[in-house]
Scaffold this motif. Structure first.
Motif, PDB file in Angstrom:
ATOM      1  N   ILE A  38     138.146  59.157 108.042  1.00 38.14           N
ATOM      2  CA  ILE A  38     137.344  59.844 109.060  1.00 38.14           C
ATOM      3  C   ILE A  38     137.175  61.316 108.707  1.00 38.14           C
ATOM      4  N   ASP A  50     136.863  62.499 105.821  1.00 40.04           N
ATOM      5  CA  ASP A  50     135.905  62.581 104.724  1.00 40.04           C
ATOM      6  C   ASP A  50     134.470  62.264 105.142  1.00 40.04           C
ATOM      7  N   LEU A  51     134.283  61.702 106.330  1.00 39.55           N
ATOM      8  CA  LEU A  51     132.937  61.369 106.804  1.00 39.55           C
ATOM      9  C   LEU A  51     132.309  62.581 107.491  1.00 39.55           C
ATOM     10  N   LEU A  86     129.584  61.739 112.766  1.00 42.47           N
ATOM     11  CA  LEU A  86     130.019  60.370 113.048  1.00 42.47           C
ATOM     12  C   LEU A  86     130.216  60.174 114.545  1.00 42.47           C
ATOM     13  N   HIS A  96     127.322  58.458 109.902  1.00 44.90           N
ATOM     14  CA  HIS A  96     128.324  58.396 108.840  1.00 44.90           C
ATOM     15  C   HIS A  96     127.766  58.729 107.464  1.00 44.90           C
ATOM     16  N   ARG A 107     125.137  57.239 105.946  1.00 47.77           N
ATOM     17  CA  ARG A 107     124.454  56.126 105.292  1.00 47.77           C
ATOM     18  C   ARG A 107     123.115  55.909 105.981  1.00 47.77           C
TER      19      ARG A 107
END
Length: 135
Positions: free
Chosen positions: A55, A57-58, A62, A85, A87
């Motif tokens: 988390i 690193d996201l 998010l 996130h 993507r």
């Protein structure tokens, strides 16, 4: 040994997910996850630290949104959506959590990219009332 009810477990999962994924309050999140947390997800490193580091690193964008949550005994299944996130598509998730001593002790998940209307053979959205490209 602290024993929680299925209703308490559902509330704890929702509070834990909000605390970690939406608020990113790692110190507060530690009170929800066991220090012996077992992670079965193939994309998350072992233990509570593996989840918390993922988390961290996201992107800060998010977010977790829950649609349905059910519980039986020490198990909770939460159907939700993860957005922001980094993507191209939101993830639709079914998270299965086992409780022990009032804490999240074990986790499994099933993740899928959210389908667009054109991709949905059923003609129905995977989450809520709208499709991924209609939000």
């Amino acid at each position: 040994m602290s024993k929680t009810t299925p209703e308490q477990n559902k509330a704890l999962v929702l509070e834990a997910f909000d605390t970690l994924f939406n608020q990113r309050d790692y110190a507060a999140a530690e009170r929800f996850w066991s220090d012996k947390y077992i992670q079965h997800s193939a994309h998350i490193a072992p233990g509570r630290d593996g989840l918390f580091n993922l988390i961290r690193d996201l992107p800060a964008t998010l977010r977790y949104e829950n649609q349905l949550i059910v519980a039986e005994g020490d198990y909770v299944i939460a159907h939700g959506r993860f957005t922001g996130h980094g993507r191209p598509r939101a993830w639709i998730a079914a998270d299965v959590v086992r409780f022990e001593n009032g804490k999240l002790a074990e986790h499994w998940d099933v993740l899928q990219d959210e389908a667009t209307k054109a991709e949905s053979v059923s003609g129905l959205p995977m989450f809520g009332d709208t499709f991924a490209n209609e939000q």
